[in-house]
Design a protein around this motif. Structure first.
Motif, short mmCIF file in Angstrom:
data_model
loop_
_atom_site.label_atom_id
_atom_site.label_comp_id
_atom_site.label_asym_id
_atom_site.label_seq_id
_atom_site.Cartn_x
_atom_site.Cartn_y
_atom_site.Cartn_z
N LEU A 181 28.22 37.67 24.55
CA LEU A 181 28.01 38.71 23.55
C LEU A 181 28.92 39.87 24.01
N GLY A 182 29.20 40.22 25.32
CA GLY A 182 30.13 41.05 25.60
C GLY A 182 31.61 40.97 24.96
N VAL A 183 32.10 39.55 24.87
CA VAL A 183 33.27 39.47 24.26
C VAL A 183 33.06 39.65 22.77
N LEU A 184 31.99 39.30 22.23
CA LEU A 184 32.00 39.35 20.68
C LEU A 184 31.91 40.87 20.30
N LEU A 185 31.17 41.66 21.09
CA LEU A 185 31.02 43.35 20.92
C LEU A 185 32.55 43.96 20.95
N GLY A 186 33.09 43.25 22.14
CA GLY A 186 34.51 43.91 22.28
C GLY A 186 35.34 43.71 21.22
N TYR A 187 35.34 42.29 20.76
CA TYR A 187 36.20 42.00 19.55
C TYR A 187 35.93 42.71 18.49
N TRP A 243 38.31 49.48 15.30
CA TRP A 243 39.31 50.43 15.65
C TRP A 243 40.60 50.44 15.10
N LYS A 244 40.92 49.15 14.85
CA LYS A 244 42.21 48.81 14.01
C LYS A 244 42.24 49.25 12.70
N ALA A 245 40.90 48.84 12.03
CA ALA A 245 40.55 49.15 10.77
C ALA A 245 40.58 50.70 10.31
N VAL A 246 39.88 51.49 11.22
CA VAL A 246 40.09 52.94 11.19
C VAL A 246 41.42 53.64 11.51
N SER A 250 47.00 49.81 13.80
CA SER A 250 48.04 50.21 14.52
C SER A 250 47.42 49.56 16.17
N SER A 251 48.51 49.44 16.95
CA SER A 251 47.97 49.04 18.12
C SER A 251 47.91 50.59 19.32
N SER A 252 47.04 50.45 20.18
CA SER A 252 46.94 51.47 21.22
C SER A 252 48.24 51.35 22.26
N ASN A 253 48.65 52.61 22.88
CA ASN A 253 49.65 52.63 23.63
C ASN A 253 49.17 52.27 25.01
N SER A 254 47.99 52.20 25.25
CA SER A 254 47.56 51.73 26.57
C SER A 254 46.28 50.96 26.21
N SER A 255 45.64 50.03 27.15
CA SER A 255 44.58 49.58 27.22
C SER A 255 44.17 49.04 28.52
N VAL A 256 42.80 48.82 28.76
CA VAL A 256 42.13 48.16 30.04
C VAL A 256 41.86 46.90 30.04
N ALA A 257 41.95 46.11 30.95
CA ALA A 257 41.34 44.66 30.80
C ALA A 257 40.64 44.66 32.44
N GLY A 258 39.27 44.30 32.29
CA GLY A 258 38.62 43.92 33.37
C GLY A 258 38.68 42.29 33.64
N ALA A 259 38.81 41.63 32.88
CA ALA A 259 38.64 40.13 33.17
C ALA A 259 39.14 39.20 31.95
N ASP A 260 39.47 38.09 32.07
CA ASP A 260 39.81 37.39 30.72
C ASP A 260 38.74 37.12 30.14
N SER A 261 38.57 36.84 28.88
CA SER A 261 37.40 36.71 27.91
C SER A 261 37.00 35.32 28.27
#
Length: 119
Positions: free
Chosen positions: A84-90, A96-99, A103-114
């Motif tokens: 569910l966390g992966v689906l909500l993140g996706y 975000w991309k639609a709005v 475009s892509s973000s200049n930075s991102s944070v990843a806590g773990a592989d999906s």
């Protein structure tokens, strides 16, 4: 659910679980991810024509379970919290991309592989 356009006629409540019950008398343990916690919801959903989705939360609403009827009609797929966390993140990234015009973000944070790869 009405806020999202679901008419009252499309929402079916498990009567024995609708009101808060501090004794959790209908389940062994009040975590909707525990085996057996969705038994009454699945029973109601199977008896309700056209029902393909189950949403259930625990009494203090800090946990959510989601189940989808298998396309074969032969049972239910209960999603794990990680899925569910992966689906909500996706969904959040797609929104975000639609709005932001895809475009892509200049930075991102990843806590773990999906848990599983999404398209």
């Amino acid at each position: 659910l009405q806020v999202f356009g679901f008419p009252d006629s499309a929402i079916h409540w498990v009567a024995s679980q609708r009101q808060p019950d501090p004794e959790f008398s209908t389940v062994r343990f009040p975590n909707p991810e525990e085996k057996g916690a969705l038994d009454e919801a699945i029973k109601l959903a199977n008896a309700t024509s056209g029902c393909t989705l189950i949403l259930a939360n625990d009494p203090d609403a800090d946990r959510l379970a989601v189940a989808e009827k298998l396309s074969s009609g032969d049972g239910w797929r209960v999603f794990t919290g990680n899925e569910l966390g992966v689906l909500l993140g996706y969904w959040q990234i797609k929104r975000w991309k639609a709005v932001h015009n895809n475009s892509s973000s200049n930075s991102s944070v990843a806590g773990a592989d999906s848990v599983f790869k999404l398209p």
